[in-house]
Design an enzyme around this catalytic site. Structure first.
Site, PDB file in Angstrom:
ATOM      1  N   ARG A   1       6.646 -14.224  -7.876  1.00 55.11           N
ATOM      2  CA  ARG A   1       6.677 -14.597  -9.303  1.00 55.11           C
ATOM      3  C   ARG A   1       8.096 -14.479  -9.850  1.00 55.11           C
ATOM      4  O   ARG A   1       8.827 -13.554  -9.488  1.00 55.11           O
ATOM      5  CB  ARG A   1       5.747 -13.705 -10.122  1.00 55.11           C
ATOM      6  CG  ARG A   1       4.296 -13.835  -9.755  1.00 55.11           C
ATOM      7  CD  ARG A   1       3.439 -13.024 -10.729  1.00 55.11           C
ATOM      8  NE  ARG A   1       2.087 -12.866 -10.238  1.00 55.11           N
ATOM      9  CZ  ARG A   1       1.446 -11.694 -10.177  1.00 55.11           C
ATOM     10  NH1 ARG A   1       2.030 -10.576 -10.583  1.00 55.11           N
ATOM     11  NH2 ARG A   1       0.217 -11.638  -9.723  1.00 55.11           N
TER      12      ARG A   1
ATOM     13  N   LYS B   1     -12.590  -5.395  -2.521  1.00 50.41           N
ATOM     14  CA  LYS B   1     -12.211  -4.082  -1.983  1.00 50.41           C
ATOM     15  C   LYS B   1     -13.188  -3.059  -2.539  1.00 50.41           C
ATOM     16  O   LYS B   1     -13.598  -3.173  -3.699  1.00 50.41           O
ATOM     17  CB  LYS B   1     -10.802  -3.704  -2.478  1.00 50.41           C
ATOM     18  CG  LYS B   1      -9.689  -4.234  -1.619  1.00 50.41           C
ATOM     19  CD  LYS B   1      -8.382  -3.539  -1.972  1.00 50.41           C
ATOM     20  CE  LYS B   1      -7.436  -4.544  -2.572  1.00 50.41           C
ATOM     21  NZ  LYS B   1      -6.233  -4.034  -3.160  1.00 50.41           N
TER      22      LYS B   1
ATOM     23  N   GLU C   1      -5.393   3.734  -8.033  1.00 53.85           N
ATOM     24  CA  GLU C   1      -6.170   3.086  -9.095  1.00 53.85           C
ATOM     25  C   GLU C   1      -7.668   3.294  -8.882  1.00 53.85           C
ATOM     26  O   GLU C   1      -8.420   3.443  -9.844  1.00 53.85           O
ATOM     27  CB  GLU C   1      -5.831   1.595  -9.136  1.00 53.85           C
ATOM     28  CG  GLU C   1      -4.404   1.365  -9.617  1.00 53.85           C
ATOM     29  CD  GLU C   1      -3.848  -0.002  -9.257  1.00 53.85           C
ATOM     30  OE1 GLU C   1      -3.823  -0.865 -10.127  1.00 53.85           O
ATOM     31  OE2 GLU C   1      -3.434  -0.190  -8.105  1.00 53.85           O
TER      32      GLU C   1
ATOM     33  N   ASN D   1     -13.417  -3.782  -6.494  1.00 53.16           N
ATOM     34  CA  ASN D   1     -12.302  -4.579  -7.018  1.00 53.16           C
ATOM     35  C   ASN D   1     -12.408  -5.990  -6.429  1.00 53.16           C
ATOM     36  O   ASN D   1     -12.099  -6.208  -5.264  1.00 53.16           O
ATOM     37  CB  ASN D   1     -10.982  -3.905  -6.614  1.00 53.16           C
ATOM     38  CG  ASN D   1      -9.768  -4.666  -7.103  1.00 53.16           C
ATOM     39  OD1 ASN D   1      -9.884  -5.749  -7.683  1.00 53.16           O
ATOM     40  ND2 ASN D   1      -8.592  -4.107  -6.873  1.00 53.16           N
TER      41      ASN D   1
ATOM     42  N   HIS E   1      -1.466  -3.721 -14.694  1.00 58.37           N
ATOM     43  CA  HIS E   1      -1.248  -2.520 -13.862  1.00 58.37           C
ATOM     44  C   HIS E   1      -1.438  -1.230 -14.684  1.00 58.37           C
ATOM     45  O   HIS E   1      -0.918  -0.179 -14.311  1.00 58.37           O
ATOM     46  CB  HIS E   1       0.182  -2.471 -13.266  1.00 58.37           C
ATOM     47  CG  HIS E   1       0.498  -3.514 -12.240  1.00 58.37           C
ATOM     48  ND1 HIS E   1       1.744  -4.074 -12.128  1.00 58.37           N
ATOM     49  CD2 HIS E   1      -0.266  -4.071 -11.265  1.00 58.37           C
ATOM     50  CE1 HIS E   1       1.745  -4.947 -11.135  1.00 58.37           C
ATOM     51  NE2 HIS E   1       0.546  -4.976 -10.594  1.00 58.37           N
TER      52      HIS E   1
ATOM     53  N   ARG F   1     -12.891  -2.740 -11.314  1.00 62.78           N
ATOM     54  CA  ARG F   1     -11.591  -3.083 -11.867  1.00 62.78           C
ATOM     55  C   ARG F   1     -11.757  -4.435 -12.563  1.00 62.78           C
ATOM     56  O   ARG F   1     -12.250  -5.394 -11.966  1.00 62.78           O
ATOM     57  CB  ARG F   1     -10.560  -3.201 -10.751  1.00 62.78           C
ATOM     58  CG  ARG F   1      -9.241  -3.664 -11.293  1.00 62.78           C
ATOM     59  CD  ARG F   1      -8.293  -4.039 -10.204  1.00 62.78           C
ATOM     60  NE  ARG F   1      -7.036  -4.468 -10.811  1.00 62.78           N
ATOM     61  CZ  ARG F   1      -6.262  -5.399 -10.291  1.00 62.78           C
ATOM     62  NH1 ARG F   1      -6.606  -6.004  -9.176  1.00 62.78           N
ATOM     63  NH2 ARG F   1      -5.145  -5.730 -10.890  1.00 62.78           N
TER      64      ARG F   1
ATOM     65  N   ASN G   1       7.412   3.165  -0.526  1.00 62.57           N
ATOM     66  CA  ASN G   1       7.857   3.119   0.873  1.00 62.57           C
ATOM     67  C   ASN G   1       9.334   2.868   1.124  1.00 62.57           C
ATOM     68  O   ASN G   1       9.822   3.167   2.213  1.00 62.57           O
ATOM     69  CB  ASN G   1       7.059   2.054   1.622  1.00 62.57           C
ATOM     70  CG  ASN G   1       5.625   2.474   1.832  1.00 62.57           C
ATOM     71  OD1 ASN G   1       5.369   3.476   2.465  1.00 62.57           O
ATOM     72  ND2 ASN G   1       4.705   1.727   1.248  1.00 62.57           N
TER      73      ASN G   1
HETATM   74  P1  AMP Z   1       1.482  -3.728  -2.833  1.00 63.92           P
HETATM   75  O1  AMP Z   1       1.374  -5.028  -3.588  1.00 63.92           O
HETATM   76  O2  AMP Z   1       1.536  -2.523  -3.715  1.00 63.92           O
HETATM   77  O3  AMP Z   1       0.460  -3.606  -1.726  1.00 63.92           O
HETATM   78  O4  AMP Z   1       2.913  -3.781  -2.105  1.00 63.92           O
HETATM   79  C1  AMP Z   1       3.157  -4.693  -1.073  1.00 63.92           C
HETATM   80  C2  AMP Z   1       4.650  -4.865  -0.890  1.00 63.92           C
HETATM   81  O5  AMP Z   1       5.295  -3.596  -0.665  1.00 63.92           O
HETATM   82  C3  AMP Z   1       5.027  -5.675   0.337  1.00 63.92           C
HETATM   83  O6  AMP Z   1       5.033  -7.052   0.074  1.00 63.92           O
HETATM   84  C4  AMP Z   1       6.420  -5.176   0.657  1.00 63.92           C
HETATM   85  O7  AMP Z   1       7.359  -5.953  -0.061  1.00 63.92           O
HETATM   86  C5  AMP Z   1       6.452  -3.780   0.123  1.00 63.92           C
HETATM   87  N1  AMP Z   1       6.488  -2.758   1.210  1.00 63.92           N
HETATM   88  C6  AMP Z   1       5.445  -2.146   1.779  1.00 63.92           C
HETATM   89  N2  AMP Z   1       5.868  -1.266   2.725  1.00 63.92           N
HETATM   90  C7  AMP Z   1       7.213  -1.345   2.740  1.00 63.92           C
HETATM   91  C8  AMP Z   1       8.263  -0.703   3.497  1.00 63.92           C
HETATM   92  N3  AMP Z   1       7.971   0.204   4.426  1.00 63.92           N
HETATM   93  N4  AMP Z   1       9.544  -1.045   3.233  1.00 63.92           N
HETATM   94  C9  AMP Z   1       9.827  -1.969   2.300  1.00 63.92           C
HETATM   95  N5  AMP Z   1       8.891  -2.594   1.556  1.00 63.92           N
HETATM   96  C10 AMP Z   1       7.609  -2.301   1.767  1.00 63.92           C
END
Ligand code: AMP
Length: 401
Positions: free
Chosen positions: A241, A14, A384, A7, A180, A91, A335
């Site tokens: 965004r 990655k 993914e 990716n 996505h 990807r 999360n």
């Molecule tokens: P991703 O783009 O899927 O990697 O998601 C990243 C985003 O998930 C981060 O910028 C956080 O806003 C959110 N995130 C990750 N872990 C947590 C957590 N334990 N509690 C709240 N938000 C989280």
């Protein structure tokens, strides 16, 4: 069969190496700051810690070479010979209307990807660089492109057309594409498995809530609608965004703030969302903590975000004529129990009943609705990479016979 999943971002790469006999991950890693000072590869063999390898990584070809070296390294490697890699899956962000499924990379596919650079100027060029790098180093290994847009190609015209002259669609390709897709497909399929029914009988709303966020209406296994549009800027309020705004706002702000097209693009993509609203952070961990300490704008940013997600869930239930399941995935969706709770609070009229005890889960597959809830609610970690590896295997395995 061993499949390397790649990716490529503009300055990152990655990767995960899968053994598809049992879908296990043999190694994974991340190359950061490609073409920038301080580049590093963090390689992680299964069951071991990260091994940082620093070097001057000028481009994606050098990055791929380093990854392959790490995979065969006598100490940290996981294969004896690079020829053990049977296929490579990439990807690719934009497949436009040409690709409604994953494809074997051929010169004709590469020509199409070049054509779509105009539609995804930030994303498709690094994806193309990654494919070219692999072709250069491993010319005999088949490669597959898995598109973020492909799953959404089932959207009907009424969902993907905008209310602007039809010629803009026909001449310039201006329509909703959605992104996505690999994630929405993966989690909707998994939800059907967890429910124990066929996708073709189900109406599922999938909420991919990460730094980039989108939501999809998946009816009978097909994407019927999705919140991201011509670009990933449309839809939900995201980390940085803006999501849905009045289309007159960019022109108004350009005049008021004396901004160029590129500057307004940057403003809406990088400085907006919950970061712009809170003036604090794009990360919900920071916002939740600040809200707990009484920061009103952090609280406001969370409220705006959860309100827009709830609004989309309601509208997608309407277009599908009901909903059987809601899925939360990606960094935030997987999360944050609190955000999931906020979103579901007020959706009870649809038949959703979230269970506070079950909802207290992080990064783990779990049903979070109460037993007997008419609409089932799930947390399903997205994968993914595995989806890309499966498609790559499906396309390449017959070539090896
Ligand atoms: P991703 O783009 O899927 O990697 O998601 C990243 C985003 O998930 C981060 O910028 C956080 O806003 C959110 N995130 C990750 N872990 C947590 C957590 N334990 N509690 C709240 N938000 C989280």
């Amino acid at each position: 069969m061993k499949v390397l999943v790649v990716n490529c971002g503009s300055s990152s790469l990655k990767y995960q190496l899968f053994d598809m006999t049992d879908e296990s991950v043999l190694a994974k890693g991340l190359v950061e700051r490609i073409g920038i000072e301080g580049s590093v590869l963090n390689h992680q063999p299964a069951g071991k810690g990260k091994i940082p390898i620093t070097a001057d990584i000028k481009n994606h070809t050098i990055a791929i070479k380093m990854v392959l070296d790490a995979l065969v390294d006598p100490e940290h490697g996981v294969v004896a010979d690079i020829n053990e890699i049977d296929a490579i899956g990439h990807r690719v962000v934009h497949g436009a209307e040409k690709f409604s499924d994953s494809v074997l990379i051929t010169p004709a596919v590469m020509a199409a990807l070049e054509e779509f650079v105009e539609l995804a100027p930030l994303h498709n060029p690094p994806n193309i660089s990654g494919i070219n790098a692999c072709s250069e180093i491993l010319p005999q290994v088949p490669q597959v492109g898995v598109f973020d847009t492909a799953f959404h190609q089932t959207m009907p015209q009424q969902a993907f057309l905008y209310g602007i002259p039809y010629e803009a669609y026909k001449q310039y390709g201006v329509r909703r594409y959605g992104f996505h897709g690999t994630s929405h497909k993966f989690v909707s399929q998994r939800a059907a498995e967890m429910i124990g029914d066929h996708m073709t009988n189900l109406r599922i709303i999938t909420c991919h809530l990460g730094n980039g966020a989108s939501i999809s209406a998946v009816k009978n296994g097909k994407s019927l609608d999705t919140s991201m549009g011509f670009t990933p800027l449309q839809g939900l309020v995201m980390g940085t965004r803006c999501g849905d705004i009045d289309p007159a706002i960019p022109a108004y702000l350009m005049k008021k703030m004396n901004l160029s097209p590129d500057e307004i693009d940057n403003y809406l993509n990088k400085k907006s969302g919950v970061l712009g609203l809170s003036g604090l952070s794009s990360d919900f961990r920071d916002l939740e903590q600040a809200a707990d300490q009484g920061n009103e704008r952090a609280k406001l940013a969370i409220d705006v975000f959860t309100y827009t997600v709830r609004k989309y869930i309601g509208s997608y239930a309407a277009v599908m004529g009901g909903v059987d399941a809601i899925v939360f995935t990606a960094g935030l969706g997987e999360n944050s129990a609190r955000i999931r709770d906020h979103i579901c609070n007020g959706l009870e009229f649809l038949g959703t009943r979230i269970d506070p005890v079950r909802n207290d889960v992080r990064g783990k597959e779990q049903e979070i609705s109460v037993a007997g809830s008419k609409v089932r609610i799930f947390v399903i970690p997205t994968n993914e990479e595995l989806m890309i590896a499966r498609d790559t295997k499906k396309i390449c395995a017959p070539l090896m016979k």
